[in-house]
Design a protein around this motif. Structure first.
Motif, PDB file in Angstrom:
ATOM      1  N   ARG A  27     127.681  77.952 -12.811  1.00 36.05           N
ATOM      2  CA  ARG A  27     127.211  78.500 -14.167  1.00 36.05           C
ATOM      3  C   ARG A  27     125.865  78.380 -14.319  1.00 36.05           C
ATOM      4  O   ARG A  27     125.243  77.342 -13.538  1.00 36.05           O
ATOM      5  CB  ARG A  27     128.010  77.678 -15.231  1.00 36.05           C
ATOM      6  N   SER A  28     125.203  79.179 -15.067  1.00 30.52           N
ATOM      7  CA  SER A  28     123.677  78.931 -15.549  1.00 30.52           C
ATOM      8  C   SER A  28     122.605  78.801 -14.440  1.00 30.52           C
ATOM      9  O   SER A  28     121.755  78.217 -14.264  1.00 30.52           O
ATOM     10  CB  SER A  28     123.815  77.466 -16.045  1.00 30.52           C
ATOM     11  N   PHE A  29     122.918  79.894 -13.408  1.00 31.93           N
ATOM     12  CA  PHE A  29     121.922  80.071 -12.342  1.00 31.93           C
ATOM     13  C   PHE A  29     120.616  80.367 -12.828  1.00 31.93           C
ATOM     14  O   PHE A  29     119.804  79.773 -12.352  1.00 31.93           O
ATOM     15  CB  PHE A  29     122.282  81.409 -11.838  1.00 31.93           C
ATOM     16  N   SER A  30     120.226  81.184 -14.061  1.00 22.79           N
ATOM     17  CA  SER A  30     118.875  81.163 -14.528  1.00 22.79           C
ATOM     18  C   SER A  30     118.206  79.949 -15.139  1.00 22.79           C
ATOM     19  O   SER A  30     116.948  79.970 -15.298  1.00 22.79           O
ATOM     20  CB  SER A  30     118.963  82.000 -15.492  1.00 22.79           C
ATOM     21  N   ARG A  31     119.035  78.626 -15.081  1.00 20.24           N
ATOM     22  CA  ARG A  31     118.262  77.622 -15.523  1.00 20.24           C
ATOM     23  C   ARG A  31     117.593  76.692 -14.384  1.00 20.24           C
ATOM     24  O   ARG A  31     117.283  75.727 -14.612  1.00 20.24           O
ATOM     25  CB  ARG A  31     119.368  76.600 -16.128  1.00 20.24           C
ATOM     26  N   TYR A  32     117.949  77.254 -13.130  1.00 20.85           N
ATOM     27  CA  TYR A  32     117.569  76.712 -11.776  1.00 20.85           C
ATOM     28  C   TYR A  32     116.240  77.421 -11.519  1.00 20.85           C
ATOM     29  O   TYR A  32     116.391  78.595 -11.176  1.00 20.85           O
ATOM     30  CB  TYR A  32     118.631  76.367 -11.014  1.00 20.85           C
ATOM     31  N   ALA A  33     115.270  76.607 -11.235  1.00 21.87           N
ATOM     32  CA  ALA A  33     114.346  77.185 -10.011  1.00 21.87           C
ATOM     33  C   ALA A  33     114.867  77.135  -8.852  1.00 21.87           C
ATOM     34  O   ALA A  33     115.746  76.397  -8.443  1.00 21.87           O
ATOM     35  CB  ALA A  33     113.003  76.116 -10.111  1.00 21.87           C
ATOM     36  N   MET A  34     114.421  78.155  -7.936  1.00 23.06           N
ATOM     37  CA  MET A  34     115.032  78.240  -6.753  1.00 23.06           C
ATOM     38  C   MET A  34     114.007  78.190  -5.554  1.00 23.06           C
ATOM     39  O   MET A  34     112.782  78.736  -5.824  1.00 23.06           O
ATOM     40  CB  MET A  34     115.686  79.763  -6.591  1.00 23.06           C
ATOM     41  N   ALA A  49     108.863  78.795   0.172  1.00 26.53           N
ATOM     42  CA  ALA A  49     108.612  79.647  -1.166  1.00 26.53           C
ATOM     43  C   ALA A  49     109.451  78.973  -2.243  1.00 26.53           C
ATOM     44  O   ALA A  49     110.434  78.478  -1.961  1.00 26.53           O
ATOM     45  CB  ALA A  49     109.030  81.152  -0.761  1.00 26.53           C
ATOM     46  N   ALA A  50     108.954  79.166  -3.397  1.00 26.09           N
ATOM     47  CA  ALA A  50     109.882  78.828  -4.760  1.00 26.09           C
ATOM     48  C   ALA A  50     109.450  79.854  -5.613  1.00 26.09           C
ATOM     49  O   ALA A  50     108.460  80.516  -5.935  1.00 26.09           O
ATOM     50  CB  ALA A  50     109.579  77.342  -5.037  1.00 26.09           C
ATOM     51  N   ILE A  51     110.299  79.850  -6.538  1.00 26.94           N
ATOM     52  CA  ILE A  51     110.391  80.847  -7.773  1.00 26.94           C
ATOM     53  C   ILE A  51     110.910  80.310  -9.107  1.00 26.94           C
ATOM     54  O   ILE A  51     111.734  79.518  -8.900  1.00 26.94           O
ATOM     55  CB  ILE A  51     111.185  82.067  -7.244  1.00 26.94           C
ATOM     56  N   SER A  52     110.018  80.428 -10.176  1.00 29.87           N
ATOM     57  CA  SER A  52     110.384  79.915 -11.535  1.00 29.87           C
ATOM     58  C   SER A  52     111.734  80.509 -11.975  1.00 29.87           C
ATOM     59  O   SER A  52     112.127  81.548 -11.433  1.00 29.87           O
ATOM     60  CB  SER A  52     109.239  79.911 -12.397  1.00 29.87           C
ATOM     61  N   ARG A  53     112.288  80.089 -13.016  1.00 29.88           N
ATOM     62  CA  ARG A  53     113.652  80.664 -13.688  1.00 29.88           C
ATOM     63  C   ARG A  53     113.497  81.944 -14.073  1.00 29.88           C
ATOM     64  O   ARG A  53     114.393  82.707 -13.969  1.00 29.88           O
ATOM     65  CB  ARG A  53     113.872  79.660 -14.663  1.00 29.88           C
ATOM     66  N   SER A  54     112.169  82.206 -14.371  1.00 33.30           N
ATOM     67  CA  SER A  54     112.102  83.746 -14.966  1.00 33.30           C
ATOM     68  C   SER A  54     111.319  84.447 -14.260  1.00 33.30           C
ATOM     69  O   SER A  54     111.049  85.812 -14.578  1.00 33.30           O
ATOM     70  CB  SER A  54     111.364  83.820 -16.380  1.00 33.30           C
ATOM     71  N   SER A  55     111.079  84.151 -12.779  1.00 37.65           N
ATOM     72  CA  SER A  55     110.244  84.991 -11.834  1.00 37.65           C
ATOM     73  C   SER A  55     108.895  84.947 -11.965  1.00 37.65           C
ATOM     74  O   SER A  55     108.201  85.759 -11.572  1.00 37.65           O
ATOM     75  CB  SER A  55     110.823  86.151 -11.716  1.00 37.65           C
ATOM     76  N   SER A  56     108.342  84.278 -13.247  1.00 37.96           N
ATOM     77  CA  SER A  56     106.964  84.209 -13.787  1.00 37.96           C
ATOM     78  C   SER A  56     106.090  83.817 -12.664  1.00 37.96           C
ATOM     79  O   SER A  56     104.841  84.191 -12.860  1.00 37.96           O
ATOM     80  CB  SER A  56     106.579  83.925 -15.078  1.00 37.96           C
ATOM     81  N   SER A  57     106.585  82.730 -12.015  1.00 37.94           N
ATOM     82  CA  SER A  57     105.670  82.013 -10.981  1.00 37.94           C
ATOM     83  C   SER A  57     106.095  81.647  -9.791  1.00 37.94           C
ATOM     84  O   SER A  57     107.444  81.822  -9.525  1.00 37.94           O
ATOM     85  CB  SER A  57     105.249  80.521 -11.715  1.00 37.94           C
ATOM     86  N   ALA A  97     117.783  76.670  -1.960  1.00 39.13           N
ATOM     87  CA  ALA A  97     117.980  75.340  -2.734  1.00 39.13           C
ATOM     88  C   ALA A  97     117.784  75.482  -4.236  1.00 39.13           C
ATOM     89  O   ALA A  97     116.960  76.355  -4.595  1.00 39.13           O
ATOM     90  CB  ALA A  97     117.336  74.223  -2.232  1.00 39.13           C
ATOM     91  N   ALA A  98     118.537  74.904  -5.093  1.00 42.27           N
ATOM     92  CA  ALA A  98     118.500  75.047  -6.408  1.00 42.27           C
ATOM     93  C   ALA A  98     117.871  73.569  -7.059  1.00 42.27           C
ATOM     94  O   ALA A  98     118.350  72.691  -6.876  1.00 42.27           O
ATOM     95  CB  ALA A  98     119.646  75.431  -7.159  1.00 42.27           C
ATOM     96  N   SER A  99     117.031  73.938  -8.085  1.00 45.61           N
ATOM     97  CA  SER A  99     116.296  72.765  -8.666  1.00 45.61           C
ATOM     98  C   SER A  99     116.455  72.841 -10.103  1.00 45.61           C
ATOM     99  O   SER A  99     116.290  73.644 -10.934  1.00 45.61           O
ATOM    100  CB  SER A  99     114.746  72.617  -8.211  1.00 45.61           C
ATOM    101  N   ALA A 100     116.991  71.644 -10.846  1.00 42.28           N
ATOM    102  CA  ALA A 100     117.060  71.370 -12.296  1.00 42.28           C
ATOM    103  C   ALA A 100     115.636  70.655 -12.616  1.00 42.28           C
ATOM    104  O   ALA A 100     115.772  70.239 -13.863  1.00 42.28           O
ATOM    105  CB  ALA A 100     118.122  70.829 -12.564  1.00 42.28           C
ATOM    106  N   SER A 101     114.743  70.418 -11.856  1.00 40.40           N
ATOM    107  CA  SER A 101     113.650  69.759 -12.172  1.00 40.40           C
ATOM    108  C   SER A 101     112.757  70.456 -13.383  1.00 40.40           C
ATOM    109  O   SER A 101     113.022  71.494 -13.394  1.00 40.40           O
ATOM    110  CB  SER A 101     112.571  69.465 -11.101  1.00 40.40           C
ATOM    111  N   SER A 102     111.881  69.701 -13.940  1.00 36.64           N
ATOM    112  CA  SER A 102     111.407  70.225 -15.076  1.00 36.64           C
ATOM    113  C   SER A 102     109.995  71.151 -14.641  1.00 36.64           C
ATOM    114  O   SER A 102     109.357  71.921 -15.181  1.00 36.64           O
ATOM    115  CB  SER A 102     110.630  69.261 -16.036  1.00 36.64           C
TER     116      SER A 102
END
Length: 125
Positions: A27-34, A49-57, A97-102
């Motif tokens: 659940r809640s894939f969009s809550r994770y940075a990847m 590489a890493a991408i923010s939850r909304s793909s903005s960064s 990898a998936a991150s729930a970090s702030s």
């Protein structure tokens, strides 16, 4: 919980391209940075590489800037890594990898909570 499965690795000649995919379940894939990491034999795992939850960064390690592109599709729960102009030094096992970090785009291994099993990328010279 998030389960991650990578695909798209393989053997390619220098200068070629590959596109890695990472499918997430849970659940809640969009809550994770990847993020995408890689580990070559005898070396530590490094963030590619890493991408923010909304793909903005996004974040890229210097060695892949201008060659790799990370993207995600939250509806399909998938993150991608387009790799162009591949070099032999890109040879490694690549991990999703998936991150729930702030952090918006976490780049440290410790910031990630869930990992895939990895996919081998081999670039021949």
């Amino acid at each position: 919980q998030v389960q991650l499965v990578e695909s798209g690795g393989g053997l390619v000649q220098a200068g070629g391209s590959l596109r890695l995919s990472c499918a997430a379940s849970g659940r809640s894939f969009s809550r994770y940075a990847m993020g995408w990491f890689r580990q070559a034999p005898g070396k530590e795992r490094e963030a590619v590489a890493a991408i923010s939850r909304s793909s903005s960064s996004t974040y890229y390690v210097d060695s892949v800037k201008g060659r790799f592109t990370i993207s995600r599709d939250n509806d399909k729960k998938t993150v991608f890594l387009q790799m162009n102009s591949l070099k032999p030094e890109d040879t490694a096992v690549y991990y999703c990898a998936a991150s729930a970090s702030s952090a918006v785009v976490p780049a440290s291994r410790g910031a990630y909570d869930y990992w895939g099993q990895g996919t081998q990328v081999t670039v021949s010279s």
